[in-house]
Every structure is written in structure tokens, then in C-alpha cells.
Write an enzyme that holds these catalytic residues in place. Structure first.
Site, PDB file in Angstrom:
ATOM      1  CE1 TYR A 168      -0.517   5.232   7.057  1.00 57.80           C
ATOM      2  CE2 TYR A 168       0.792   4.230   5.414  1.00 57.80           C
ATOM      3  CZ  TYR A 168      -0.175   5.016   5.692  1.00 57.80           C
ATOM      4  OH  TYR A 168      -1.013   5.994   4.755  1.00 57.80           O
ATOM      5  N   GLY A 169       3.663   2.763  11.454  1.00 60.94           N
ATOM      6  CA  GLY A 169       4.434   1.908  12.419  1.00 60.94           C
ATOM      7  C   GLY A 169       5.861   2.401  12.251  1.00 60.94           C
TER       8      GLY A 169
END
Length: 55
Positions: free
Chosen positions: A37-38
Site C-alpha cells: 500500500y506504500g
């Protein structure tokens, strides 16, 4: 993933924290996160909330 911009523009840290706090106040207690997600952005955000609200 929506907090950190995978699907949209990322929210500010302040707004991301507000969203998670609101979810928790409504009874949501499971927050799924992953490196995909990052680069640790979600984990850092969740950590800040946990550290400032539960310690």
C-alpha cells in the site's frame, strides 16, 4: 490504500488520522495494512495513532 494514494490522491496525515479515529469510534478495530500500500506509509500512520491514543 485510499489514505496513502494508491487509488486516488493521498490524504494529508491530519485527514488520514481523522478517518481512522472516526472508524475506531464507530467500532472498527481491525485495520489491515501491507507494504504494497506504500513504503510503510500506512504502518507509520497507524503507529502514530496507536502511540498517541493508546499509550
Amino acid at each position: 490504500m485510499s489514505l496513502t494514494g494508491v487509488y486516488n490522491s493521498p490524504l494529508s496525515e491530519e485527514n488520514g488520522i481523522a478517518v481512522i479515529k472516526h472508524a475506531f469510534s464507530k467500532g472498527i478495530t481491525f485495520f489491515d495494512s501491507a507494504d504494497i500500500y506504500g513504503p510503510h506509509i500506512n504502518e507509520i500512520l497507524l503507529g502514530k495513532i496507536i502511540d498517541t491514543n493508546f499509550n
